[in-house]
Each structure stands twice: as structure tokens, then as C-alpha cells.
Design a protein around this motif. Structure first.
Motif, PDB file in Angstrom:
ATOM      1  N   PRO A  35       7.909  -2.060   2.520  1.00 26.07           N
ATOM      2  CA  PRO A  35       6.537  -1.660   2.205  1.00 26.07           C
ATOM      3  C   PRO A  35       5.683  -1.614   3.462  1.00 26.07           C
ATOM      4  O   PRO A  35       5.928  -2.353   4.418  1.00 26.07           O
ATOM      5  N   ARG A  85       0.009  -4.454   0.897  1.00 21.56           N
ATOM      6  CA  ARG A  85      -1.178  -3.611   0.753  1.00 21.56           C
ATOM      7  C   ARG A  85      -2.232  -4.232  -0.147  1.00 21.56           C
ATOM      8  O   ARG A  85      -3.352  -3.698  -0.229  1.00 21.56           O
ATOM      9  N   LEU A  86      -1.908  -5.336  -0.824  1.00 24.89           N
ATOM     10  CA  LEU A  86      -2.861  -5.940  -1.757  1.00 24.89           C
ATOM     11  C   LEU A  86      -3.304  -7.341  -1.365  1.00 24.89           C
ATOM     12  O   LEU A  86      -4.350  -7.807  -1.835  1.00 24.89           O
ATOM     13  N   ALA A  94      -6.361  -3.838  -6.568  1.00 23.95           N
ATOM     14  CA  ALA A  94      -6.059  -2.499  -6.060  1.00 23.95           C
ATOM     15  C   ALA A  94      -7.293  -1.618  -6.152  1.00 23.95           C
ATOM     16  O   ALA A  94      -8.004  -1.626  -7.161  1.00 23.95           O
ATOM     17  N   GLY A 122      -4.731  -1.628   0.583  1.00 24.31           N
ATOM     18  CA  GLY A 122      -5.067  -0.867  -0.609  1.00 24.31           C
ATOM     19  C   GLY A 122      -6.002  -1.606  -1.531  1.00 24.31           C
ATOM     20  O   GLY A 122      -6.165  -1.219  -2.688  1.00 24.31           O
ATOM     21  N   ILE A 182       2.772  -8.805  -1.277  1.00 26.12           N
ATOM     22  CA  ILE A 182       2.501  -7.390  -1.518  1.00 26.12           C
ATOM     23  C   ILE A 182       1.578  -6.967  -0.391  1.00 26.12           C
ATOM     24  O   ILE A 182       0.354  -7.123  -0.472  1.00 26.12           O
ATOM     25  N   TYR A 191       2.640  -0.211  -5.579  1.00 24.78           N
ATOM     26  CA  TYR A 191       2.560  -1.029  -4.367  1.00 24.78           C
ATOM     27  C   TYR A 191       3.811  -1.897  -4.297  1.00 24.78           C
ATOM     28  O   TYR A 191       4.102  -2.662  -5.225  1.00 24.78           O
ATOM     29  N   LYS A 192       4.546  -1.768  -3.203  1.00 24.19           N
ATOM     30  CA  LYS A 192       5.824  -2.469  -3.068  1.00 24.19           C
ATOM     31  C   LYS A 192       5.636  -3.814  -2.378  1.00 24.19           C
ATOM     32  O   LYS A 192       4.742  -3.985  -1.547  1.00 24.19           O
TER      33      LYS A 192
END
Length: 317
Positions: A16, A161-162, A180, A22, A159, A186-187
């Protein structure tokens, strides 16, 4: 890692991205990471310049570099000021990441296992309302409070991006906020070595618009489990001893809940796309795909039986 594993990881979207926030709980972590990277590069440049001066500079520059004033300024005052400022700024920047009392957050308990994830959606009283595995669905624009636990060894939930990383420690519950900004997938990945196929212990967060999330949650009502030869094979071959499919006699707790396995994005904790072919391959010989996982290979199934089992499980949406 073999080409098969690399292809599986690529198809599921791994690794990811780690510097593309994000959501509001990932942005401070990303900003801090960039500051550390840039600051480290600046310090490295200063050290290289000092080394070059010490090796190739004039006698006058070498004398200044090795003087008492340079040592006090470069060896004590500069690190003290920079590191103190960085500490204060970093703490103030990340202070909003800690869960605050009264936060209107959706609650989810995630339990790390060797080498997959249990996902329990909780109601306002903290009671389990829905159970899933290896995948989390959330509404866009609403904080989600994750209660992170471990059933065996230390894992780390990440995670990128989060949010930042958070360890999952046996006997302890750690809490992490994620949110989000927009719909998407989202990986994530276990970020603490936990033995065996640790590198193949992925996770997926699917963010929906508010209306889509309510529709998704309404569709998660207990199913009747379907039927036919796929279910008969599932029950007769011992799968029900490890897996639960609500509405059937399958009530095992050792492995992931499969009640809605057909709707998941991936198989094997994030390493395979979910389709009939990968489902049949996972059932037949998961050890060849994810060595060391706790599901045995089922070489006794014929091609027809594998197709029936895969079709049945893919139909559990």
C-alpha cells in the motif's frame, strides 16, 4: 518470495502507498514523516560537508572545524535546539490522533491472529452486531474507533493512507482512530513481524458514501447459508469445525467467519483477489499459496468438487 506470491500481492494492490494520506488521521503522520525525511537529508548534507572539510579543507578551515566553539555549536547546541523543537512540534501535531471522550465514532474490534484478522462491528453499547474477517467497511467522513487486540503474538495494524501504525498486544486493548475522506479501497498490512507468513498478512478497508454504507450494513443480515452440493461438501469434509456460516450447522471459531465471504475483496488475508478460480485454488492447497497458515491442504477434492465448493462460497454475499 516466489513469482506466484508476487503476482498475488500485486493483484491485491500491495504494497500500500505510505505517503498519500486519505483521511485526517493520516495527514499529520505523513507531514511528520516528510519533515523527518527532509530534516534527515539536511543533517546528512551538513555531516558530509563537515567530513569533506576535515579531509580536504584548508588548514584554517580544519582548525575552525576542530575548535571548541564549533564543537559546542555543532555538537551540542544545534542538536539540542533541533531535537527539542522537533519533539514539541511532533507532539502537538499528533495530539489529535488520540481518541477523545465523546467522539461520535463507529466502533469496531479487530483481533490479530496468526496470520489473519477477525473483525467485529460493535453497537453503541459495545456489543457485537456483525462479524467479518480480513476486511473492514466504513462510511466516508465519519471517525471509526478501532479496538485492537491480539489472540496470540504481537501484531501491528497499519492502513498507511488512513492512520499510523498501532501495535496489537496480547492481553491489552489499544485504540486507533481512522477516517476516510472519500470512497475507495485502502490497503493495509501487519507491520510487526509475527512469524511464518507475516509478510502475507494483509488487510482491506472499503470506504462507502453514507447511503452506500447503510445499504451494505442492511445487506449483512444473517443468511440462510444456501444449500446444495457445495454446502454438503463443506459440512462433510470438516470445514465446519473451523469456520462459521450463520444459518447452517457450521459454527467453528478457529478460522475466519465465512458468512459473507463471497462479498470480500480478497482471500487469504489480502493476498489473492476473490474469484472462483482463486477460491478453488485456496481450498485445494492454501499451503502452496501462503506457507505456514493454519488451513490444511485438501488434495482429496476432485475438480468438480472444488468448483462446487468455490461456487457455494462465492455465493455467500
Amino acid at each position: 518470495m516466489s513469482n506466484r506470491f508476487l503476482l498475488a500481492s500485486t493483484s491485491a494492490g500491495w504494497p500500500p502507498p505510505v505517503l498519500d494520506p486519505g483521511g485526517p488521521y493520516a495527514e499529520p503522520v505523513t507531514l511528520l514523516a516528510w519533515a523527518l525525511l527532509i530534516g534527515g537529508a539536511v543533517v546528512l548534507a551538513i555531516v558530509v560537508a563537515a567530513l569533506g572539510t576535515a579531509l580536504f579543507g584548508s588548514k584554517r578551515l580544519k582548525a575552525k572545524l576542530g575548535g571548541e566553539r564549533a564543537i559546542w555549536l555543532g555538537g551540542f547546541l544545534f542538536p539540542a535546539v533541533v531535537l527539542t523543537g522537533l519533539l514539541i512540534w511532533g507532539l502537538s501535531l499528533t495530539s489529535s490522533l488520540s481518541p477523545q471522550p465523546g467522539t461520535d465514532a463507529m466502533r469496531v474490534r479487530i483481533i490479530g491472529e496468526m496470520w489473519w484478522w477477525r473483525v467485529h462491528y460493535l453497537d453503541a453499547r459495545g456489543q457485537e452486531a456483525l462479524r467479518d474477517a480480513n476486511e473492514l467497511h466504513i462510511p466516508v467522513g465519519r471517525p471509526v474507533l478501532l479496538e485492537l487486540e491480539s489472540a496470540d503474538v504481537i501484531h501491528s495494524f497499519w492502513i498507511p493512507r488512513l492512520a499510523g501504525k498501532m501495535d496489537m498486544i496480547p492481553g491489552r486493548t489499544n485504540k486507533l482512530l481512522i477516517e476516510a475522506d472519500r470512497p475507495g479501497v485502502y490497503k493495509g498490512q501487519c507491520a510487526e513481524y509475527c512469524g511464518g507468513p507475516h509478510a502475507l498478512m494483509g488487510f482491506v478497508v472499503v470506504a462507502h458514501s453514507a447511503k452506500d454504507f447503510e445499504r451494505w450494513r442492511a445487506a449483512r443480515r444473517p443468511a440462510d447459508g444456501g444449500g446444495g452440493p457445495g454446502l454438503d461438501l463443506f459440512l462433510a469434509s470438516g470445514c465446519a469445525a473451523c469456520h462459521t456460516i450463520r444459518g447452517t450447522a457450521a459454527n467453528g471459531l478457529a478460522g475466519p467467519d465465512l458468512t459473507h465471504v463471497g462479498s470480500r475483496q480478497t482471500l487469504g488475508a489480502g493476498i489473492l483477489p476473490n474469484n472462483p478460480g482463486t477460491m478453488a485454488g485456496w481450498i485445494a492447497d492454501s499451503q502452496a499459496i501462503k506457507p505456514g497458515n493454519r488451513m490444511p491442504a485438501y488434495h482429496q477434492f476432485s475438480g468438480r468438487e472444488l468448483r462446487a465448493l468455490a461456487a457455494y462460497l462465492r455465493g455467500l454475499e
